[in-house]
Design a protein around this motif. Structure first.
Motif, PDB file in Angstrom:
ATOM      1  N   GLN A 176      13.622   8.424  14.631  1.00  0.00           N
ATOM      2  CA  GLN A 176      12.632   7.914  15.575  1.00  0.00           C
ATOM      3  C   GLN A 176      11.306   8.650  15.372  1.00  0.00           C
ATOM      4  O   GLN A 176      11.265   9.758  14.830  1.00  0.00           O
ATOM      5  CB  GLN A 176      13.120   8.114  17.012  1.00  0.00           C
ATOM      6  N   LEU A 177      10.219   8.035  15.829  1.00  0.00           N
ATOM      7  CA  LEU A 177       8.924   8.701  15.748  1.00  0.00           C
ATOM      8  C   LEU A 177       8.871   9.843  16.755  1.00  0.00           C
ATOM      9  O   LEU A 177       9.302   9.700  17.897  1.00  0.00           O
ATOM     10  CB  LEU A 177       7.790   7.709  16.032  1.00  0.00           C
ATOM     11  N   ILE A 178       8.337  10.981  16.333  1.00  0.00           N
ATOM     12  CA  ILE A 178       8.152  12.098  17.251  1.00  0.00           C
ATOM     13  C   ILE A 178       7.123  11.694  18.303  1.00  0.00           C
ATOM     14  O   ILE A 178       6.077  11.130  17.992  1.00  0.00           O
ATOM     15  CB  ILE A 178       7.671  13.347  16.495  1.00  0.00           C
ATOM     16  N   SER A 179       7.417  11.960  19.567  1.00  0.00           N
ATOM     17  CA  SER A 179       6.493  11.625  20.650  1.00  0.00           C
ATOM     18  C   SER A 179       5.124  12.244  20.401  1.00  0.00           C
ATOM     19  O   SER A 179       5.012  13.392  19.955  1.00  0.00           O
ATOM     20  CB  SER A 179       7.053  12.138  21.982  1.00  0.00           C
ATOM     21  N   ARG A 180       4.081  11.470  20.700  1.00  0.00           N
ATOM     22  CA  ARG A 180       2.714  11.956  20.492  1.00  0.00           C
ATOM     23  C   ARG A 180       2.398  13.201  21.315  1.00  0.00           C
ATOM     24  O   ARG A 180       1.425  13.897  21.040  1.00  0.00           O
ATOM     25  CB  ARG A 180       1.714  10.847  20.828  1.00  0.00           C
ATOM     26  N   SER A 181       3.186  13.479  22.329  1.00  0.00           N
ATOM     27  CA  SER A 181       2.955  14.656  23.169  1.00  0.00           C
ATOM     28  C   SER A 181       3.535  15.931  22.559  1.00  0.00           C
ATOM     29  O   SER A 181       3.335  17.026  23.100  1.00  0.00           O
ATOM     30  CB  SER A 181       3.564  14.438  24.557  1.00  0.00           C
ATOM     31  N   LEU A 182       4.248  15.806  21.425  1.00  0.00           N
ATOM     32  CA  LEU A 182       4.921  16.956  20.829  1.00  0.00           C
ATOM     33  C   LEU A 182       4.277  17.368  19.507  1.00  0.00           C
ATOM     34  O   LEU A 182       3.671  16.541  18.817  1.00  0.00           O
ATOM     35  CB  LEU A 182       6.401  16.610  20.583  1.00  0.00           C
ATOM     36  N   PRO A 183       4.398  18.638  19.143  1.00  0.00           N
ATOM     37  CA  PRO A 183       3.886  19.090  17.843  1.00  0.00           C
ATOM     38  C   PRO A 183       4.547  18.337  16.698  1.00  0.00           C
ATOM     39  O   PRO A 183       5.731  18.009  16.755  1.00  0.00           O
ATOM     40  CB  PRO A 183       4.270  20.577  17.824  1.00  0.00           C
ATOM     41  N   GLY A 184       3.766  18.073  15.660  1.00  0.00           N
ATOM     42  CA  GLY A 184       4.300  17.392  14.490  1.00  0.00           C
ATOM     43  C   GLY A 184       4.305  15.888  14.577  1.00  0.00           C
ATOM     44  O   GLY A 184       4.739  15.207  13.639  1.00  0.00           O
TER      45      GLY A 184
END
Length: 256
Positions: A176-184
């Motif tokens: 899944q795509l890493i949430s935009r609120s998280l690093p990376g």
């Protein structure tokens, strides 16, 4: 080497507000996902984007999202499954009409933002999106994030489904795509993005943040058009792919 499509989310301004450099991107990409007026876009922007795409031989698709101009379609809104189905159908119709007006035609649908994220994770939402596509035009293809419920729903319904990866987004260990609120979550370095994409295309796998490889067909690569790095990333990516012998063409002409 395989052939792949290079796509971007375009037409995402509204009125006098502009978002990204669509003219430049339409000289680089092979497919354009055009906002349909609810999360962004309007009839003038849609018609212009479709017309330029037609002139440059760029394939076009509808890019439906939640009706959320303030949040750019990135906020989850509490619509029912039936309401989501009709919202998607409504936007496909708008895109088809404005594309026809511009002398072009849409050939696929790709969901945007929060709607896309939910459809990738929740099968009932994915099925609603697929029902909307089939109801409006069963000949339309579905462009979907690789390894998601949306891919499974499209396949089950008999749609032509093409799986995409992101050049400028990081992946979790489940694909899944890493949430935009998280690093990376975002990859801003054009060279890093290009090297990573080339490795994924060559190995036929999504590469996660920790280096895990998840095998999948890769038919298209997305570069977000609203990023300040979008043009540089897309241009460098295209150059790297072509140098490596990868043919760039709209995914409708690729094998699934």
């Amino acid at each position: 080497m395989p052939s792949v499509d290079l796509n971007s989310d375009l037409g995402e301004g509204f009125g006098t507000y502009r978002c990204g450099d669509d003219d430049a991107m339409l000289s680089i990409v092979t497919s354009a996902n055009v906002a349909c007026g609810l999360h962004a876009g309007d009839p003038e922007i849609m018609a212009r984007t479709f017309a330029i795409a037609r002139e440059r031989g760029v394939a076009v698709g509808a890019h439906p999202g939640f009706p959320d101009l303030w949040g750019f379609g990135r906020r989850r809104l509490p619509f029912s499954i039936g309401e989501i189905e009709r919202l998607v159908a409504y936007q496909i119709g708008a895109a088809a009409a404005l594309a026809a007006y511009a002398g072009h035609r849409i050939t696929y649908v790709k969901t945007h933002g929060a709607l896309g994220n939910i459809a990738c994770e929740e099968r009932d939402i994915a099925d609603a999106v697929v029902r909307a596509v089939r109801a409006v035009d069963p000949g339309l293809a579905l462009l979907a994030v690789a390894l998601t419920e949306l891919v499974a729903a499209g396949d089950a319904a008999g749609l032509d489904v093409y799986q995409e990866i992101y050049a400028d987004r990081g992946y979790t260990e489940t694909g899944q795509l890493i949430s935009r609120s998280l690093p990376g979550a975002m990859i801003d370095d054009a060279e890093l993005a290009a090297a990573r994409v080339l490795e994924m295309v060559e190995t036929g796998a999504v590469i996660t943040a920790r280096g895990k490889r998840l095998p999948t067909p890769i038919c298209s690569i997305c570069v977000h058009g609203d990023s300040v790095h979008a043009v540089a990333t897309a241009r460098h990516l295209r150059e790297r792919l072509e140098y490596a012998g990868v043919t760039l063409k709209p995914f409708g002409s690729n094998s699934k």
